[in-house]
Design a protein around this motif. Sequence first.
Motif, short mmCIF file in Angstrom:
data_model
loop_
_atom_site.label_atom_id
_atom_site.label_comp_id
_atom_site.label_asym_id
_atom_site.label_seq_id
_atom_site.Cartn_x
_atom_site.Cartn_y
_atom_site.Cartn_z
N ARG A 569 0.83 -1.20 0.00
CA ARG A 569 0.00 0.00 0.00
C ARG A 569 0.87 1.25 0.00
O ARG A 569 0.58 2.22 -0.71
N THR A 570 1.94 1.22 0.79
CA THR A 570 2.84 2.38 0.82
C THR A 570 3.52 2.59 -0.53
O THR A 570 3.62 3.71 -1.03
N SER A 571 3.99 1.50 -1.12
CA SER A 571 4.66 1.60 -2.42
C SER A 571 3.71 2.08 -3.50
O SER A 571 4.07 2.90 -4.37
N ALA A 572 2.48 1.54 -3.46
CA ALA A 572 1.50 1.97 -4.46
C ALA A 572 1.20 3.45 -4.33
O ALA A 572 1.04 4.18 -5.32
N LEU A 586 -15.29 4.41 -7.12
CA LEU A 586 -15.01 5.52 -6.23
C LEU A 586 -15.09 5.09 -4.76
O LEU A 586 -14.24 5.46 -3.95
N VAL A 587 -16.10 4.28 -4.43
CA VAL A 587 -16.26 3.82 -3.04
C VAL A 587 -15.07 2.97 -2.62
O VAL A 587 -14.52 3.12 -1.53
N GLN A 588 -14.61 2.07 -3.53
CA GLN A 588 -13.48 1.21 -3.21
C GLN A 588 -12.21 2.03 -3.06
O GLN A 588 -11.38 1.76 -2.18
N ALA A 589 -12.03 3.07 -3.91
CA ALA A 589 -10.84 3.91 -3.80
C ALA A 589 -10.82 4.63 -2.46
O ALA A 589 -9.76 4.78 -1.84
N ILE A 590 -12.00 5.05 -1.99
CA ILE A 590 -12.06 5.73 -0.68
C ILE A 590 -11.72 4.75 0.44
O ILE A 590 -10.97 5.07 1.37
N HIS A 591 -12.24 3.53 0.36
CA HIS A 591 -11.92 2.51 1.36
C HIS A 591 -10.44 2.17 1.35
O HIS A 591 -9.83 1.97 2.42
N ASP A 592 -9.81 2.07 0.15
CA ASP A 592 -8.38 1.78 0.08
C ASP A 592 -7.57 2.89 0.74
O ASP A 592 -6.60 2.62 1.47
N ALA A 593 -7.93 4.14 0.50
CA ALA A 593 -7.23 5.24 1.13
C ALA A 593 -7.42 5.23 2.64
O ALA A 593 -6.49 5.49 3.41
N ALA A 594 -8.66 4.90 3.09
CA ALA A 594 -8.91 4.83 4.54
C ALA A 594 -8.11 3.70 5.16
O ALA A 594 -7.58 3.84 6.28
N ARG A 595 -8.02 2.57 4.46
CA ARG A 595 -7.25 1.45 4.97
C ARG A 595 -5.77 1.83 5.07
O ARG A 595 -5.06 1.42 6.00
N GLU A 627 -7.22 8.67 -4.31
CA GLU A 627 -6.66 8.24 -3.03
C GLU A 627 -5.83 9.35 -2.38
O GLU A 627 -5.87 9.54 -1.16
N GLN A 628 -5.08 10.11 -3.23
CA GLN A 628 -4.27 11.18 -2.68
C GLN A 628 -5.14 12.25 -2.04
O GLN A 628 -4.79 12.81 -0.99
N ALA A 633 -6.85 14.70 2.93
CA ALA A 633 -7.94 15.19 3.78
C ALA A 633 -7.88 14.56 5.17
O ALA A 633 -8.08 15.23 6.19
N LEU A 634 -7.60 13.24 5.23
CA LEU A 634 -7.50 12.57 6.52
C LEU A 634 -6.30 13.07 7.30
O LEU A 634 -6.35 13.21 8.54
#
Length: 742
Positions: A569-572, A586-595, A627-628, A633-634
Amino acid sequence: MIALPRSVATIPALRVAAAALWLVALAGAVWLSSSRFVVAPGFEFYLGPLFYLVAYRWFGLRWGLVTAVLTMAPSVLWWGHGYSVMLAIGHVLAVAWSRRRQMSFSTVTLFYQLTVGTVIAIVLFRFTLNSPVEVIAVVHLRKILCEVTLAGIADIVTLLIVRQVSGLGLERARMLSLRMSLTAIVSLAVSGAATLFLIGNLTNVRDRLTIVEDQIHTVVTDARAASPVTPLPPYIRVAGSAVELPLIVVPTRELAAGAKRLGCTRTDRGDQGGPDDRNTFTYWLRVCVVAGRYGDMSVLVSPRPLVLESFGNVFTGLLPLMAYLVLAELVLFGFRSTLARSMHLWDAAVQSFAARQRFPRDEAPFIESNAVLNMLRQATDDYLDADEERERLARTVDELRNAIDLRLMSGLRIEDDSLRYLELTPGAGACQRVVPFNPADRNALISLRGTNDIMAELRFAGSDSQHWFLLLAHDYDADTGEWRYGCLVRLRAAQAMQTKMLHNARLIELGGMASALSHELRQPLFTISLAAETGATMLRRDPPANDRAREKFTRILEQVARASAIIERTSAYAREERGDREPTDLVQAIHDAARFMRPVLQHRGIELTVGSGQKIEAMMLPRIGIEQIIVNALQNAADAIEQARAEQLSAGAIRIDISRTAHHVAVAIRDDGTGLVDNLADSPFDAFSTSKPAGKGTGLGLFICRQIVDEIGGTINLANNQDGVGATLTLTFPLSHPWRLT
């Protein structure tokens, strides 16, 4: 019966009327030419050359010859020969021959009479009429002066009045020939002066011959009275002359024989008509004067020596003027040649200028002409230098157009959904263009209206939507709503630069999360170490505890997978993306960023909640860019929560809500931190705008987020919550956007 239009029907009638008028004019010219103006015996002036030269210039060779024959025909009755008619015909032919050389009537006439006319005069007067040399010279000079003067008048008339291009009418000339005008004026002035001199001298000759008979009678009478018985002398002199006039006394009945002895063919017995009347020089050369009668005897005197003396005096006085006239014509001929050379240089200069060539540096014969020619040469050189520079610039512009897709424009107008401008293309002129731009750039472009100088990056709609262009425009006209000048340049490196900037921003964020990521990785590594040590202990027992060892190794594999996932995840997230859009959930991209951010948030004691929304279909979006935005934002929400805790406030929760309407998808990221400070409430998305302590924030996070959202065609907004606790970042993505995957 078909009636013709009046304008058509009257054309033949007009031509007939014009032809009739010209015939009347020709008849008048013949009538005027039939009158000779005698100033002395043998010295007649006539108007024929004036009329046939004008007729030639206006109506051509045929009518010039006809007019020459008709106007010179009366000379046959005057002089008893047709040599003047022959000379007139040759005169017209000589003028026609010299037309290509652009010689004036007066110049052609002078040299024609000096050559052909002289030969004809010698043949006529010397061999046919047996005239003395003095008479031949003076009469021929008289003819030259008469015809040169009339030719000069014809030059001026035909310079000022020309025939209409179509029709038989005449009109005033709009332009004059410098060479012809100068030649005509000088020739007329010189020949006119010589003619006036000749007329003055010939007037004396006429008066002299008028009284010569009375003088002869007086001399004879006086001689007879002085000595009645003494025979008269063989010669007598009259007053004002030193020549001796021969005298004889013959019986009256033998006058003819006596006259023949003196070389006379007739005696003076009053005026006689015909070609040999008292107005001709042959009459006075062949006549004997009956000076008196005494009984049956008569006195005969020949005035021939006196006539020859008078002709000689006139010739002597006229010769310098004729020489001056010839010299003037030669000077004019040289001047015309020099002027022709000068005009040739001018013509070469104009031709070279038209052919875009440098003309030779020949010197013009006139100082004024040479000065202007040098100015023209310098101007031509400057023009050619500028033209070469222009061509070089045009080639450069073409190379730029090919290299960076450069478009020069004028009259630029920013419409609601397109750019309207007049494209300027070297060699092809101007062409009206209407180019739709990307809807994502609409707000930025519309905001530029009314600005005098603009510089903006944009994309076009359609196939060019992935390419960035730089728009430059200057001189805004508020009345027309247009920029007068501008250009459009393809930014081939713009996308790469933006991708690099986004990548650097992600690396900075990862640097800020290094502590949390290190803690996240230590947990699986500690578990792996402990499980490996326990598994080794189980294998060293006797008998080995294989089952328990297998459990430990399985645990190791699980922790390795966990660590690998963290690293992946860090490398990606740190990977430099191409910026291409791809079908994205879009929902999955938000979940990936939250993860990805969850370990960081847990390390800082912050709770993250992602609300479940409606089903949203995949859209064409930059997945890493989405994701960025969420990660940034987080990160900002977490920093605000820590700042609230530093102020002894209760904070520690972030919530992400996803919703959908008929037109767009909305993502709201809410925190319970300190919220926006007052000095950043109006400009949170400006570059280098931050409220974080020095060394903790760059001020580029939200600026980059806005650029990503603008590319997508969405909106981004940051505002304090209505309850006064924390702030909410709201993202919207239009469902009707052309990037949406259907």
